[in-house]
Scaffold this motif. Sequence first.
Motif, PDB file in Angstrom:
ATOM      1  N   ALA A  58       0.742  26.274  -7.885  1.00  0.00           N
ATOM      2  CA  ALA A  58      -0.433  27.063  -7.509  1.00  0.00           C
ATOM      3  C   ALA A  58      -1.708  26.480  -8.132  1.00  0.00           C
ATOM      4  O   ALA A  58      -2.754  26.402  -7.488  1.00  0.00           O
ATOM      5  CB  ALA A  58      -0.254  28.518  -7.929  1.00  0.00           C
ATOM      6  N   ARG A  59      -1.620  26.061  -9.395  1.00  0.00           N
ATOM      7  CA  ARG A  59      -2.782  25.474 -10.045  1.00  0.00           C
ATOM      8  C   ARG A  59      -3.168  24.149  -9.398  1.00  0.00           C
ATOM      9  O   ARG A  59      -4.346  23.832  -9.231  1.00  0.00           O
ATOM     10  CB  ARG A  59      -2.505  25.276 -11.542  1.00  0.00           C
ATOM     11  N   ARG A 108       6.295  27.501  -9.739  1.00  0.00           N
ATOM     12  CA  ARG A 108       5.343  28.156  -8.835  1.00  0.00           C
ATOM     13  C   ARG A 108       3.944  28.175  -9.433  1.00  0.00           C
ATOM     14  O   ARG A 108       2.951  27.937  -8.741  1.00  0.00           O
ATOM     15  CB  ARG A 108       5.804  29.579  -8.514  1.00  0.00           C
ATOM     16  N   GLU A 141      -2.642  23.268  -6.241  1.00  0.00           N
ATOM     17  CA  GLU A 141      -3.259  23.559  -4.949  1.00  0.00           C
ATOM     18  C   GLU A 141      -4.693  24.036  -5.123  1.00  0.00           C
ATOM     19  O   GLU A 141      -5.585  23.661  -4.352  1.00  0.00           O
ATOM     20  CB  GLU A 141      -2.437  24.622  -4.206  1.00  0.00           C
ATOM     21  N   ALA A 142      -4.925  24.845  -6.165  1.00  0.00           N
ATOM     22  CA  ALA A 142      -6.267  25.386  -6.391  1.00  0.00           C
ATOM     23  C   ALA A 142      -7.262  24.295  -6.783  1.00  0.00           C
ATOM     24  O   ALA A 142      -8.483  24.462  -6.605  1.00  0.00           O
ATOM     25  CB  ALA A 142      -6.203  26.462  -7.479  1.00  0.00           C
TER      26      ALA A 142
END
Length: 255
Positions: free
Chosen positions: A245-246, A241, A248-249
Motif C-alpha cells: 500500500a505504501r 499489504r 502504491e501511494a
Amino acid sequence: MKENRFKRAIAEGRPQIGIWSMMREPMVTEMLGQLGYDWILLDCEHTPNDEPGVMAMLQALSACDIEPMVRPSCLNVAEIKRLLDVGARNILVPYVQTVEEAELAAAAVAYPPEGIRGVSSVSRATGFGAEPGYFTKAREEICLIVQIETREALDRLEEIAAVPGIDGLFIGPADLAASLGHPGNPKHPEVHAAITDGIARIRAAGKPSGFLSPDQALLEDVVKAGCTFTAVDIDLPLLRRGALARLEACKHFKG
C-alpha cells in the motif's frame, strides 16, 4: 500458578480476538503482544519455528497482557511435550481427524496416570523447579484445542468434541477448502456453508469454537454462527499489504 485467562474466557463463552503470527522474530511478537489482542497464535506448522524460537517469543510476551497459543507442526507427542516444557499453555493441534487422534492429543498434554506427558521438574514451565504444585495443577491451566480441517473430521465432529480433555475446536478454512475440492478458495459457497455449519455444531456440542480469516465478511458470519475465539489476521500478510500500500501511494514520486 498464573490463571489461564484465555481458557476461562472461552469456557464461559466470552469472545476473544486473536492475531496469527508466522514471523520468527521476538521483537515483532512483543510488539503484537502490546496491541490489545486477547490471544496470539505462534505457528510451528507452516513456519520454520521450533522450540527454542517459541521459547524466545514466549519470553518476549511474558510482560504483555495477552495469552499465547502455540501450534505444533503436527500431532507429535514429543514436540508437544517440549513446547509445554518451554512454557506454552494453550496448544492448537492441527489436522485432527479421528477420535483416536483427539485422545492422543489429550493424553499428550496431561501427566500420568491420565496422560503420557513426560515429567521434568526443572523446565521453564515449572519455574525451573520453583513451582512444587505444578504437576498436580498444570492440566487445569493448559488449554487444548484441536483443528477440524477435513471432510472426515467434520463427519466426526461431535465425537471428537466429546473426547475428555478437549477444551475447544478450531475450524481450519484453508485445508478444509482443499478437502472439499476447492483448494485455495475458502470463499466457495460449499466451503462457507461447511465452516458456518461446523461452528454452529461445535457450539451445539457445548464446546468453544475458533477460526482464522482476514476476510471481514466471513468473520462476521462465523461470529454470528457462534465462534468464540477468532483470529482476525496474520502478521506476515499484514506486513506485505502495508508495504504494498505504501509503495502504491508513492509510485508517483518516480514521475
